[in-house]
Write a protein that holds these residues in place. Structure first.
Motif, mmCIF file in Angstrom:
data_model
loop_
_atom_site.group_PDB
_atom_site.id
_atom_site.type_symbol
_atom_site.label_atom_id
_atom_site.label_comp_id
_atom_site.label_asym_id
_atom_site.label_seq_id
_atom_site.Cartn_x
_atom_site.Cartn_y
_atom_site.Cartn_z
ATOM 1 N N CYS A 61 0.875 -1.145 0.065
ATOM 2 C CA CYS A 61 -0.006 0.002 -0.131
ATOM 3 C C CYS A 61 0.955 1.307 0.034
ATOM 4 O O CYS A 61 0.750 2.219 0.730
ATOM 5 N N GLY A 62 1.918 1.259 -0.772
ATOM 6 C CA GLY A 62 2.956 2.340 -0.833
ATOM 7 C C GLY A 62 2.234 3.541 -1.831
ATOM 8 O O GLY A 62 1.278 3.897 -1.594
ATOM 9 N N TYR A 63 3.094 3.646 -3.004
ATOM 10 C CA TYR A 63 2.644 4.901 -3.744
ATOM 11 C C TYR A 63 1.681 4.270 -4.773
ATOM 12 O O TYR A 63 0.611 5.095 -4.897
ATOM 13 N N TRP A 64 1.720 3.327 -5.289
ATOM 14 C CA TRP A 64 0.940 2.581 -6.251
ATOM 15 C C TRP A 64 -0.348 1.732 -5.878
ATOM 16 O O TRP A 64 -1.277 1.780 -6.307
ATOM 17 N N ALA A 91 1.636 -5.471 -5.289
ATOM 18 C CA ALA A 91 2.203 -4.100 -5.566
ATOM 19 C C ALA A 91 3.167 -3.602 -4.408
ATOM 20 O O ALA A 91 3.195 -2.561 -4.029
ATOM 21 N N THR A 92 4.302 -4.649 -4.435
ATOM 22 C CA THR A 92 5.391 -4.203 -3.580
ATOM 23 C C THR A 92 6.374 -4.342 -4.597
ATOM 24 O O THR A 92 6.336 -4.242 -5.619
ATOM 25 N N PRO A 93 7.702 -3.773 -3.894
ATOM 26 C CA PRO A 93 8.752 -3.784 -4.457
ATOM 27 C C PRO A 93 9.180 -4.931 -5.579
ATOM 28 O O PRO A 93 8.816 -6.091 -5.061
ATOM 29 N N HIS A 143 0.907 -3.978 -16.794
ATOM 30 C CA HIS A 143 1.531 -3.366 -17.795
ATOM 31 C C HIS A 143 0.446 -2.347 -18.301
ATOM 32 O O HIS A 143 -0.205 -2.801 -19.241
ATOM 33 N N THR A 144 0.081 -1.328 -17.529
ATOM 34 C CA THR A 144 -0.801 -0.484 -17.552
ATOM 35 C C THR A 144 -1.273 0.184 -18.968
ATOM 36 O O THR A 144 -2.321 0.396 -19.485
ATOM 37 N N PHE A 145 0.078 0.421 -19.622
ATOM 38 C CA PHE A 145 -0.082 1.166 -21.172
ATOM 39 C C PHE A 145 -0.750 0.318 -22.113
ATOM 40 O O PHE A 145 -1.366 1.038 -23.035
ATOM 41 N N THR A 169 11.453 -6.791 -6.384
ATOM 42 C CA THR A 169 12.164 -8.266 -6.137
ATOM 43 C C THR A 169 11.550 -8.861 -5.032
ATOM 44 O O THR A 169 11.914 -10.069 -4.755
ATOM 45 N N THR A 170 10.399 -8.544 -4.682
ATOM 46 C CA THR A 170 9.557 -9.221 -3.616
ATOM 47 C C THR A 170 8.397 -10.100 -4.547
ATOM 48 O O THR A 170 7.632 -10.764 -3.972
ATOM 49 N N HIS A 171 8.154 -9.899 -5.695
ATOM 50 C CA HIS A 171 6.851 -10.246 -6.526
ATOM 51 C C HIS A 171 6.843 -11.654 -6.423
ATOM 52 O O HIS A 171 5.830 -12.368 -6.373
ATOM 53 N N ASP A 198 0.380 -4.593 4.348
ATOM 54 C CA ASP A 198 1.825 -3.807 4.129
ATOM 55 C C ASP A 198 2.723 -3.901 5.410
ATOM 56 O O ASP A 198 2.232 -4.044 6.532
ATOM 57 N N LEU A 199 4.030 -3.777 5.286
ATOM 58 C CA LEU A 199 4.899 -4.014 6.580
ATOM 59 C C LEU A 199 4.897 -2.580 7.132
ATOM 60 O O LEU A 199 4.890 -2.679 8.472
ATOM 61 N N ALA A 200 4.435 -1.565 6.703
ATOM 62 C CA ALA A 200 4.510 -0.096 7.276
ATOM 63 C C ALA A 200 3.195 -0.009 8.103
ATOM 64 O O ALA A 200 2.108 0.188 7.359
ATOM 65 N N GLU A 201 3.227 0.271 9.389
ATOM 66 C CA GLU A 201 1.567 0.607 10.129
ATOM 67 C C GLU A 201 1.138 1.718 9.624
ATOM 68 O O GLU A 201 -0.103 2.012 9.406
HETATM 69 N N1 LIG Z 1 1.678 0.263 -13.537
HETATM 70 C C1 LIG Z 1 2.314 1.403 -13.228
HETATM 71 O O1 LIG Z 1 2.203 2.543 -13.859
HETATM 72 C C2 LIG Z 1 3.109 1.550 -12.110
HETATM 73 C C3 LIG Z 1 3.413 2.776 -11.362
HETATM 74 C C4 LIG Z 1 4.157 2.769 -10.191
HETATM 75 C C5 LIG Z 1 4.833 1.580 -9.561
HETATM 76 N N2 LIG Z 1 4.335 0.440 -10.178
HETATM 77 C C6 LIG Z 1 4.925 -0.705 -9.645
HETATM 78 O O2 LIG Z 1 4.059 -1.093 -8.301
HETATM 79 C C7 LIG Z 1 5.049 -1.668 -7.381
HETATM 80 C C8 LIG Z 1 4.906 -0.915 -6.252
HETATM 81 O O3 LIG Z 1 5.806 0.192 -6.502
HETATM 82 P P1 LIG Z 1 5.670 1.459 -5.385
HETATM 83 O O4 LIG Z 1 6.311 2.705 -6.197
HETATM 84 O O5 LIG Z 1 4.337 1.588 -5.026
HETATM 85 O O6 LIG Z 1 6.496 1.228 -4.143
HETATM 86 P P2 LIG Z 1 6.462 1.453 -2.915
HETATM 87 O O7 LIG Z 1 7.875 1.502 -2.327
HETATM 88 O O8 LIG Z 1 6.022 2.863 -2.838
HETATM 89 O O9 LIG Z 1 5.559 0.744 -2.251
HETATM 90 C C9 LIG Z 1 5.709 -0.499 -1.826
HETATM 91 C C10 LIG Z 1 5.128 -1.001 -0.545
HETATM 92 O O10 LIG Z 1 4.987 -2.672 -0.480
HETATM 93 C C11 LIG Z 1 5.367 -2.769 1.051
HETATM 94 N N3 LIG Z 1 5.976 -3.942 1.237
HETATM 95 C C12 LIG Z 1 7.409 -4.425 0.743
HETATM 96 N N4 LIG Z 1 7.405 -5.869 0.832
HETATM 97 C C13 LIG Z 1 6.268 -6.051 1.774
HETATM 98 C C14 LIG Z 1 5.676 -7.417 2.239
HETATM 99 N N5 LIG Z 1 6.667 -8.455 2.203
HETATM 100 N N6 LIG Z 1 4.564 -7.434 2.536
HETATM 101 C C15 LIG Z 1 3.605 -6.336 2.878
HETATM 102 N N7 LIG Z 1 4.181 -5.169 2.199
HETATM 103 C C16 LIG Z 1 5.408 -5.169 1.486
HETATM 104 C C17 LIG Z 1 6.157 -1.634 1.517
HETATM 105 O O11 LIG Z 1 6.028 -1.278 2.734
HETATM 106 C C18 LIG Z 1 5.487 -0.214 0.648
HETATM 107 O O12 LIG Z 1 4.562 0.229 1.508
HETATM 108 C C19 LIG Z 1 6.413 -1.747 -8.243
HETATM 109 O O13 LIG Z 1 6.243 -3.116 -8.882
HETATM 110 C C20 LIG Z 1 6.495 -0.642 -9.266
HETATM 111 O O14 LIG Z 1 7.140 -1.108 -10.515
HETATM 112 C C21 LIG Z 1 3.623 0.488 -11.434
#
Ligand SMILES: NC(=O)c1ccc[n+]([C@@H]2O[C@H](COP(=O)([O-])OP(=O)(O)OC[C@H]3O[C@@H](n4cnc5c(N)ncnc54)[C@H](O)[C@@H]3O)[C@@H](O)[C@H]2O)c1
Length: 354
Positions: A9-12, A70-72, A121-123, A74-76, A33-36
């Motif tokens: 639940c980070g940026y995306w 929607a995590t980083p 792949h949103t585009f 390397t965790t997918h 999410d790992l972050a409270e």
């Molecule tokens: N389709 C798009 O246009 C688009 C745009 C932005 C990001 N993304 C993709 O979305 C994904 C996330 O990107 P972001 O920018 O939101 O990253 P981010 O770092 O802002 O958010 C990732 C979140 O995942 C959480 N997280 C990490 N490991 C975890 C785990 N084991 N369990 C639970 N939560 C965990 C983190 O705490 C963080 O809040 C990436 O794969 C990125 O490439 C896609």
């Protein structure tokens, strides 16, 4: 009703939660999410959604049919494989994983369990990219000669990946989709200006079948946000500006023709054509909403998603090969798309960069 659990639940992630909640035939049951702090924010927006720090609870829940990752990057692989193994449909944000072998493991697991695997792949769900695909397929642009893409802005610097893994998957996904093909080789140059060994700027040079060249410029270190693709065909050319709200695609009736008959070099002449510029009207639906609806539909019908695991794998193979090239000072790396496991071959033995 497809019951969804969102991990990350980070940026995306919040954009995915919003869209899956707004669709008529899906709802978000829980998010992890790992972050409270992120969980508290999600709870304030969606009080009915359960929150947890342990995504394993979402995977184990009988109330959840699909997991959205929607995590980083390397965790997918770890999260997606666990979810598929538990019989969930899985939507993974781009890139599908950080190696071809991991993508193949996910595709095989989805097949074994009979579940949908889709990559974000949103585009591929934008009206503009689909219009370009249609224009190429119909022959309106003529033979495609080359494509140039620019995806640059200031940041956002990622922690676990370089700019090629972060931004280039969008361009490679678009290129593979509109050209209906995948590149045979890639050469990439880049540099790490801000942090050591994490490239923040890169130029990828791709060779597609039929002598089609593509050039991809990605950067986190640019004053302006630019999202531009130029497609040059033998009959017409077009510029796709994703930032523009009203004129995303401009089709130029411009071209150069070599006059067919000449006897001496002095008579060699080119004919330049400067015709009209056409701006097609495009549907302005939110692409992510279209993608989420497509995922829900695929889980019901069993139809392979447009951005399938295989599409995600083909993108990752290119990104993997581009990083191999970066590590070997821009050496040309062949991409074998028939390989069971992707093992890009480097055709120049340059030493690995420190
Ligand atoms: N389709 C798009 O246009 C688009 C745009 C932005 C990001 N993304 C993709 O979305 C994904 C996330 O990107 P972001 O920018 O939101 O990253 P981010 O770092 O802002 O958010 C990732 C979140 O995942 C959480 N997280 C990490 N490991 C975890 C785990 N084991 N369990 C639970 N939560 C965990 C983190 O705490 C963080 O809040 C990436 O794969 C990125 O490439 C896609």
């Amino acid at each position: 009703m497809l019951r969804v659990g969102v991990v990350g639940c980070g940026y995306w992630g919040p954009n995915l939660i919003r869209n899956f909640n707004q669709l008529r035939d899906s709802e978000v049951i829980a998010c992890a999410d790992l972050a409270e702090g992120r969980l508290a924010h999600m709870k304030s927006l969606y009080p009915q959604v359960k929150t947890t720090r342990d995504y394993g609870e979402l995977i184990a829940s009988r109330d959840i049919d699909a997991i959205v990752v929607a995590t980083p990057p390397t965790t997918h692989v770890q999260i997606a494989l666990r979810a598929l193994d538990a019989g969930k449909h899985v939507f993974v944000e781009k890139p599908l994983a950080t190696s071809g072998a991991d993508c193949e493991a996910m595709i095989a697991k989805a097949k074994e369990k009979g579940r949908v695997l889709m990559v974000g792949h949103t585009f591929l769900y934008t009206a503009a990219v689909n219009k370009i695909k249609e224009l190429i397929k119909s022959g309106e642009l003529g033979d495609i000669l080359y494509v140039n893409t620019t995806r640059v802005n200031l940041g956002i610097f990622q922690e676990d990946i370089n700019v090629v893994w972060d931004l280039a998957p969008h361009d490679v996904s678009i290129l593979n989709y509109i050209l209906d093909n995948h590149p045979q080789e890639v050469a990439a140059h880049g540099h790490s200006y801000i942090r050591q060994n994490v490239e923040d700027i890169a130029y990828l040079h791709l060779k597609y079948p039929g002598s089609i060249m593509a050039h991809v410029h990605v950067s986190w270190l640019n004053p302006n946000k630019i999202r531009e693709t130029t497609v040059v065909g033998s009959k017409k050319m077009l510029v796709y500006d994703d930032i523009s709200s009203l004129e995303k695609i401009r089709i130029y009736d411009k071209g150069v023709t070599v006059l067919p008959h000449y006897d001496t070099f002095g008579e060699f002449q080119l004919s330049y054509r400067f015709g009209d510029i056409f701006i097609p009207r495009l549907d302005d639906s939110e692409p992510l909403k279209v993608a989420c609806q497509h995922f829900v539909d695929c889980t019901k019908t069993g139809v392979e998603p447009r951005s399938s695991g295989q599409h995600g794998l083909e993108v990752v193979r290119v990104i993997e090969a581009a990083n191999n090239s970066l590590a070997h000072s821009g050496a040309v790396v062949a991409i074998d798309n028939n390989a069971q496991t992707s093992a890009p071959r480097v055709s120049s033995p340059s030493p690995k960069r420190k």
